[in-house]
Design a protein around this motif. Structure first.
Motif, short mmCIF file in Angstrom:
data_model
loop_
_atom_site.label_atom_id
_atom_site.label_comp_id
_atom_site.label_asym_id
_atom_site.label_seq_id
_atom_site.Cartn_x
_atom_site.Cartn_y
_atom_site.Cartn_z
N SER A 1 23.54 36.27 -67.92
CA SER A 1 24.42 35.32 -67.26
C SER A 1 24.40 35.49 -65.75
CB SER A 1 25.86 35.50 -67.77
OG SER A 1 26.76 34.74 -67.02
N TYR B 1 30.56 27.59 -68.94
CA TYR B 1 29.26 27.13 -69.45
C TYR B 1 28.67 26.11 -68.48
CZ TYR B 1 25.65 25.55 -72.68
OH TYR B 1 24.45 25.23 -73.25
N MET C 1 30.79 34.63 -71.97
CA MET C 1 29.71 33.98 -71.23
C MET C 1 28.75 35.02 -70.66
SD MET C 1 29.65 30.77 -71.52
CE MET C 1 28.25 30.66 -70.41
N LEU D 1 35.61 28.73 -71.54
CA LEU D 1 34.21 28.72 -71.98
C LEU D 1 33.51 27.44 -71.53
CD1 LEU D 1 34.44 30.19 -75.60
CD2 LEU D 1 33.16 31.16 -73.67
#
Length: 599
Positions: free
Chosen positions: A87, A248, A203, A244
């Protein structure tokens, strides 16, 4: 020592202006201990793990202009794209520090500062939240001890040591923030912070999914115990689902069809959206009996799972279920930190026993707490038990349980110090000191023995057993810099060497130990376990220019033992290279061998 209700107001401790400065002072002491313990590795500049090296490669690529949403490693696997499952949330702090300091100090100095400072600052985040929880329960002094006690938890501190820039430290920090949110009781902000923190953690890595579910289960239990507490679970699920979706979009871009199950996908977003909507709807219904509430929660969960299975049927199961069998057999099962506790070295049982002891102290605190605060300690014990169970199945997850153990150990240390201050008997004082050291530093005798043993072993001869990167005589970073002088090409090397080559050179590599490149990983493994006449075909197919091997790493020893005497790994390790490989002198250690492919 009294046990306060963490949800109650403690203006003299938690809201005191002295709370954060005290935590900062204790963190400063902890940092000094960490730097002293890491001194030898810092002098040799040894990264703890290949993942840390590749993380720095990824940050360099970002700073060099690679797109924010482009997570491919373009120098791995010349035949295919390799999208990493990592990430940008972890890349961002490193990129900010390196990018900010480079114009002032130069890139080398900026990177050196970042890879030391960022893990320690991540530790500050984690222990600030944990220390605040301990302060709310026990008071300012014991809250400070919770910060310092972290230095005595080896499985926790491993993830925060200098040069440990992979994602695990940030996951622990997110978990600590969620713990703080749980400690806020009826306050609306607590569950919201917990939901955002767990969204952030997921994430970063989908490994946080079980912990996010555990927090939700604890809040559901709170609802069952008191219908007025239903807002906590609702706020948590809304913050989790919303967080989220926002994260995202911010780090992955507009959702598309994902071929991978090892990171948050649109199907996961659908699951959390469905469950958040279900819990929100349930909040506005009339109060139901406990059994009916459990059934309603089960229906909501089943609806979310059905949504997930419909959107992504191939991801129903473990994220590594589709891993190539050869890669699983040679690589995945040898990643010890991802294996269960019963497959680990016996020395790991000592820190594991320390954590279990901390859980026992937690149960003791729950048993002796007044009824008004027993609900909080029950939740804490359940959270501790859940992380402990997860750590038994996946060893690196014991770091989460270690974080929780700092709170009961801080209480225990405060009790021991009180006994030392008030006891007049010398025998009692000695017994308290010995018992405290045995509990807080159980691994010290093992560490001393491990430091002495290599010296004794080396004094008896030059023979070495293959080992990990940390004890290899290849000096991978320096040796990789030597092959940087060779004309740019593609390097065929074992998986663990690849990240060092990417960091120190402009060469490409076939594969590293990162499972989304499992086809290239399979070909690397097959090449080294096959006879040279077969290996040559794979090397040519990838257009490799060089073959590199470090003979005293454990990885080539596995290939040699599994492939037999005629395997390429065994031949190269024995100095019997096939005719299509021409030795290249680099001036490095004898164990670091380089050949040019003859065509």
């Amino acid at each position: 020592m009294s046990l306060a209700d963490p949800s109650a107001s403690r203006a003299d401790h938690f809201r005191s202006a002295h709370a954060l400065p005290h935590i900062l002072r204790m963190w400063g002491l902890l940092v000094m201990l960490v730097l002293l313990a890491s001194a030898s590795r810092l002098i040799e500049w040894r990264f703890p793990d290949p993942d840390d090296i590749l993380r720095l490669v990824q940050v360099r690529d970002l700073l060099a202009g690679q797109g924010w949403f482009d997570l491919d490693q373009h120098r791995i696997d010349p035949l295919r794209d390799v999208p990493m499952h990592w990430s940008r949330l972890v890349d961002l702090p490193l990129a900010l520090v390196i990018g900010g300091l480079t114009p002032i100090a130069g890139q080398g100095a900026a990177e050196a500062f970042a890879v030391v400072a960022v893990p320690l600052l991540t530790l500050l985040v984690a222990m600030t939240f944990t220390g605040l929880v301990a302060m709310r329960i026990f008071g300012r002094e014991t809250g400070g001890w919770a910060v310092l006690v972290a230095g005595m938890m080896p499985l926790l501190m491993h993830q925060f040591q200098p040069l440990r820039i992979d994602h695990h430290g940030w996951q622990i920090a997110c978990f600590a923030a969620a713990l703080w949110g749980l400690s806020q009781g009826a306050a609306r902000r607590g569950p919201i912070i917990a939901g955002i923190a767990m969204a952030w953690g997921m994430m970063i890595s989908i490994e946080m999914l079980p912990l996010a579910g555990l927090v939700a289960a604890i809040l559901a239990l709170r609802w069952l115990r008191d219908t007025h507490a239903r807002f906590a679970l609702t706020n948590y699920m809304q913050a989790l689902a919303g967080g989220l979706i926002v994260l995202y979009l911010a780090t992955r871009g507009w959702p598309g069809v994902s071929a991978f199950c090892d990171a948050i996908t649109p199907a996961h977003l659908g699951f959390f959206l469905v469950t958040a909507l279900g819990v929100t709807s349930l909040r506005y219904t009339r109060p139901l009996p406990a059994l009916a509430m459990v059934g309603a929660f089960a229906v909501i969960g089943a609806g979310g799972i059905a949504m997930f299975a419909f959107a992504s049927p191939g991801c129903v199961g473990t994220p590594f279920g589709a891993l190539d069998p050869v890669v699983r057999d040679f690589w995945y099962v040898n990643v010890s930190e991802g294996r269960p506790i019963w497959e680990q070295d016996l020395t790991l049982l000592i820190p594991f026993a320390q954590i279990v002891f901390g859980f026992g102290v937690t149960v003791l605190l729950w048993a002796r707490t007044p009824r008004v605060t027993r609900g909080w300690w029950l939740e804490f014990a359940l959270l501790f038990a859940g992380t402990l169970a997860l750590g038994i199945m996946v060893t690196r997850s014991l770091a989460f349980a270690s974080l929780l153990a700092t709170i009961p150990f801080a209480w225990l240390l405060a009790v021991a110090l009180h006994r030392l201050r008030t006891s007049g008997a010398m025998l009692t004082r000695v017994a308290v000191v010995v018992a405290t050291l045995a509990i807080m530093l159980p691994t010290a005798p093992v560490a001393i023995a491990q430091n002495i043993a290599p010296a004794l072993e080396n004094s008896g001869g030059d023979a070495r057993e293959p080992g990990g990167i940390g004890i290899s005589s290849c000096d991978l970073e320096a040796s990789a810099r030597r092959i940087a002088m060779l004309p740019r090409g593609t390097v065929f090397a074992p998986l663990d060497i690849g990240p060092s080559i990417l960091l120190q050179t402009d060469h490409d590599v076939i594969a590293t130990g990162h499972h989304r490149a499992d086809k290239a990983m399979r070909d690397v493994i097959a090449t080294f376990v096959s006879p040279p006449e077969v290996s040559r075909q794979v090397v040519d197919a990838y257009g490799a220019t060089y073959v590199v091997l470090c003979t005293d790493l454990v990885e080539p020893s596995i290939y040699a033992s599994r492939g037999g005497e005629r395997s390429l790994a065994a031949r190269l390790s024995a100095g019997d290279a096939p005719a299509w490989l021409d030795p290249v002198t680099t001036g490095g250690p004898e164990t670091f061998k380089v050949w040019r492919v003859i065509r």
